[in-house]
Design an enzyme around this catalytic site. Structure first.
Site, PDB file in Angstrom:
ATOM      1  N   ASP A 239      11.622   6.365   0.050  1.00  0.00           N
ATOM      2  CA  ASP A 239      10.986   5.064  -0.149  1.00  0.00           C
ATOM      3  C   ASP A 239      12.037   4.042  -0.570  1.00  0.00           C
ATOM      4  O   ASP A 239      13.161   4.077  -0.069  1.00  0.00           O
ATOM      5  CB  ASP A 239       9.875   5.208  -1.205  1.00  0.00           C
ATOM      6  CG  ASP A 239       8.723   4.248  -0.980  1.00  0.00           C
ATOM      7  OD1 ASP A 239       8.901   3.046  -1.247  1.00  0.00           O
ATOM      8  OD2 ASP A 239       7.646   4.686  -0.546  1.00  0.00           O
TER       9      ASP A 239
ATOM     10  N   ASP B  45       8.584   7.421 -18.212  1.00  0.00           N
ATOM     11  CA  ASP B  45       7.725   8.523 -17.774  1.00  0.00           C
ATOM     12  C   ASP B  45       8.408   9.438 -16.756  1.00  0.00           C
ATOM     13  O   ASP B  45       7.964  10.574 -16.555  1.00  0.00           O
ATOM     14  CB  ASP B  45       6.443   7.982 -17.134  1.00  0.00           C
ATOM     15  CG  ASP B  45       5.472   7.383 -18.143  1.00  0.00           C
ATOM     16  OD1 ASP B  45       5.697   7.556 -19.359  1.00  0.00           O
ATOM     17  OD2 ASP B  45       4.504   6.734 -17.708  1.00  0.00           O
TER      18      ASP B  45
ATOM     19  N   HIS C 135       7.819  -0.249  -5.054  1.00  0.00           N
ATOM     20  CA  HIS C 135       6.992   0.606  -4.202  1.00  0.00           C
ATOM     21  C   HIS C 135       7.347   2.082  -4.366  1.00  0.00           C
ATOM     22  O   HIS C 135       6.466   2.939  -4.511  1.00  0.00           O
ATOM     23  CB  HIS C 135       7.180   0.162  -2.755  1.00  0.00           C
ATOM     24  CG  HIS C 135       6.247   0.769  -1.770  1.00  0.00           C
ATOM     25  ND1 HIS C 135       6.547   1.932  -1.090  1.00  0.00           N
ATOM     26  CD2 HIS C 135       5.032   0.374  -1.316  1.00  0.00           C
ATOM     27  CE1 HIS C 135       5.553   2.222  -0.258  1.00  0.00           C
ATOM     28  NE2 HIS C 135       4.618   1.295  -0.372  1.00  0.00           N
TER      29      HIS C 135
ATOM     30  N   ASN D  57      -1.501   0.292   7.344  1.00  0.00           N
ATOM     31  CA  ASN D  57      -2.473  -0.641   6.772  1.00  0.00           C
ATOM     32  C   ASN D  57      -2.904  -1.742   7.723  1.00  0.00           C
ATOM     33  O   ASN D  57      -3.421  -2.765   7.278  1.00  0.00           O
ATOM     34  CB  ASN D  57      -1.882  -1.311   5.523  1.00  0.00           C
ATOM     35  CG  ASN D  57      -1.600  -0.330   4.414  1.00  0.00           C
ATOM     36  OD1 ASN D  57      -2.151   0.764   4.390  1.00  0.00           O
ATOM     37  ND2 ASN D  57      -0.738  -0.708   3.504  1.00  0.00           N
TER      38      ASN D  57
ATOM     39  N   ALA E 266       3.776   8.662  11.213  1.00  0.00           N
ATOM     40  CA  ALA E 266       2.611   9.471  10.839  1.00  0.00           C
ATOM     41  C   ALA E 266       1.815   9.931  12.049  1.00  0.00           C
ATOM     42  O   ALA E 266       1.035  10.885  11.949  1.00  0.00           O
ATOM     43  CB  ALA E 266       1.704   8.679   9.893  1.00  0.00           C
TER      44      ALA E 266
ATOM     45  N   SER F 289      -0.029   3.701   1.507  1.00  0.00           N
ATOM     46  CA  SER F 289       1.155   4.120   0.753  1.00  0.00           C
ATOM     47  C   SER F 289       0.771   4.787  -0.555  1.00  0.00           C
ATOM     48  O   SER F 289       1.471   5.681  -1.038  1.00  0.00           O
ATOM     49  CB  SER F 289       2.044   2.907   0.446  1.00  0.00           C
ATOM     50  OG  SER F 289       2.757   2.489   1.575  1.00  0.00           O
TER      51      SER F 289
END
Length: 439
Positions: A191, A200, A223, A321, A330, A388
């Site tokens: 990405d 985190d 992103h 999208n 994909a 995403s």
């Protein structure tokens, strides 16, 4: 049905930037080509391209050699050869493209060749429902676009979920009831990179690599950090709710998209090669390029995906999208295409749909509307929407399955994922097998 082929354009159509968002264009190319080689005769294939089409000599790029991959992909007079994938990224002069076509057709050592695409992130922003990029279906009608992104999105939100302890996405995939954590499993996210200082995530990053010239792996977009958080955010984040599906998985962050959100097929291939070399069991790619109705999948990426699966790794990718056909890559049969669901567990209005072609189908669906996850400092967290955001939910589930069955092959992991999905009363072309579920 159509498929992109040589000689259709003199140059790749360039992308544009607008308000920090990438405007995706169908059939946008870099001007280079991807060449799929017979694994046993790759050297002969490259020699044929050099002698018959003037293709520059090749330098091999091994998976762990991220720095050399960036350098080679940036140099116009050098071809990049990924021997573990059996693919080369080559440049060719405009007057030699027909020679390249002929060589690819006549040489048995060359299986396929195709133009290299530009690829992009594809995200719907949070509260305003603004579009990052655009919906190709609606781009000529702003009024329709406005209605599509407000009324339809509002309907997709559905009922309220109590997200005080777990995000609605984790509840929907039942991660809050799963005792597995993904411990010991490598999850690669290709990405825009990662915030390496995120409180985190920092302690669980097992490896990073940037394939973007002049940019470190540090995420200047957000992103990539968001997707990594959804796949593998911690069980006890600094601020509730919990948002990571596989909280003890090890994170591999490959930067294949720039801070502006764009990249190329070659950078994706470099990232895949690197992820394999690092032992990834699942590769998550929330990126893509739009395709035209009836357009076939990439034979190069399909064969690469088959080789990755044979090596024991699954690839999951965002369906896209633009509410049209499933995006590249994909739409390849051996890559799992992930659709986005709203909080009512209905397919999101922006989520791409499957086609009645080989591949080009939705395999599974996951939460993709108003998903909260990690974001680069100092913001720390952010809520956004898109396929995403759905994709890393599925990557996290695969990591849990891999922990549960460490000896499982990639096809076996896929079978468990698909068979374990919660069936939804919606057409398979919209949601595939249904809502992904943790084991």
């Amino acid at each position: 049905m159509t498929s992109e082929s040589f000689g259709r354009r003199e140059r790749g159509e360039q992308f544009e930037l607008c308000d920090q968002s990438v405007l995706k264009r169908e059939n946008a190319y870099t001007g280079r080509y991807l060449v799929l080689l017979d694994p046993q005769e790759g050297k002969r294939g490259m020699e044929a391209l050099r002698s018959r089409a003037g293709v520059p000599g090749a330098e091999q790029v091994r998976g762990a050699e991220a720095e050399s991959a960036v350098r080679i992909l940036e140099e116009p007079d050098v071809s990049a050869l990924f021997p573990d994938l059996g693919v080369a990224v080559v440049g060719v002069a405009p007057d030699q493209r027909e020679a390249l076509v002929t060589a690819a057709q006549e040489e048995s050592s060359i299986i396929a060749a195709e133009p290299e695409r530009l690829v992009y992130i594809s995200t719907i922003t949070d509260q305003s429902r603004e579009v990052t990029g655009y919906y190709p279906t609606y781009r000529s009608d702003e009024d329709v676009l406005e209605r599509h992104t407000t009324a339809a999105m509002a309907a997709a939100l559905g009922p309220a979920w109590d997200e005080s302890d777990h995000t609605w996405g984790l509840q929907a995939v039942r991660a809050n009831h799963c005792r597995l954590t993904g411990q010991g499993v490598m999850v690669a996210v290709l990405d825009t990179g990662v915030d390496t200082n995120h409180p985190d995530l920092a302690a669980r990053i097992a490896g990073t690599a940037s394939f973007v010239p002049g940019q470190s792996v540090q995420d200047g977009n957000g992103h990539g950090t968001h997707c990594i958080g959804t796949a593998a955010g911690p069980a006890d984040p600094q601020q509730r709710p919990r948002y990571g599906v596989a909280p003890e998985a090890r994170i591999l962050a490959g930067k294949v998209l720039s801070n502006q959100g764009s990249g190329s097929d070659g950078q994706i291939l470099a990232g895949i090669s690197w992820a394999l070399s690092q032992g990834a069991r699942v590769i998550s790619m929330s990126l893509g390029a739009p395709v035209s109705p009836g357009q076939l999948f990439s034979p190069v990426f399909e064969t690469v995906a088959q080789r990755v699966v044979a090596a024991g790794t699954l690839i999951v990718a965002a369906a896209g999208n633009d509410s049209g056909p499933v995006n590249h890559p994909a739409n390849c049969p051996s890559i799992l295409a992930v659709a986005a669901l709203g909080k009512a567990l209905h397919v999101a209005p922006f989520s791409c749909r499957g086609q009645s072609l080989a591949g080009a189908e939705i395999n599974i669906a996951a939460p993709g509307v108003e998903v909260r996850s990690a974001w680069p400092m100092p913001q720390v967290y952010k809520t956004i929407s898109g396929t995403s955001m759905a994709t890393p939910h599925v990557a996290g589930i695969v990591a849990l399955l891999a922990q549960m069955e460490p000896g499982a092959t990639a096809p076996e992991l896929k079978k468990r994922l698909i068979s374990g999905a919660y069936r939804l009363p919606q057409p398979p072309e919209n949601v595939g097998a249904g809502l992904g579920q943790t084991p």
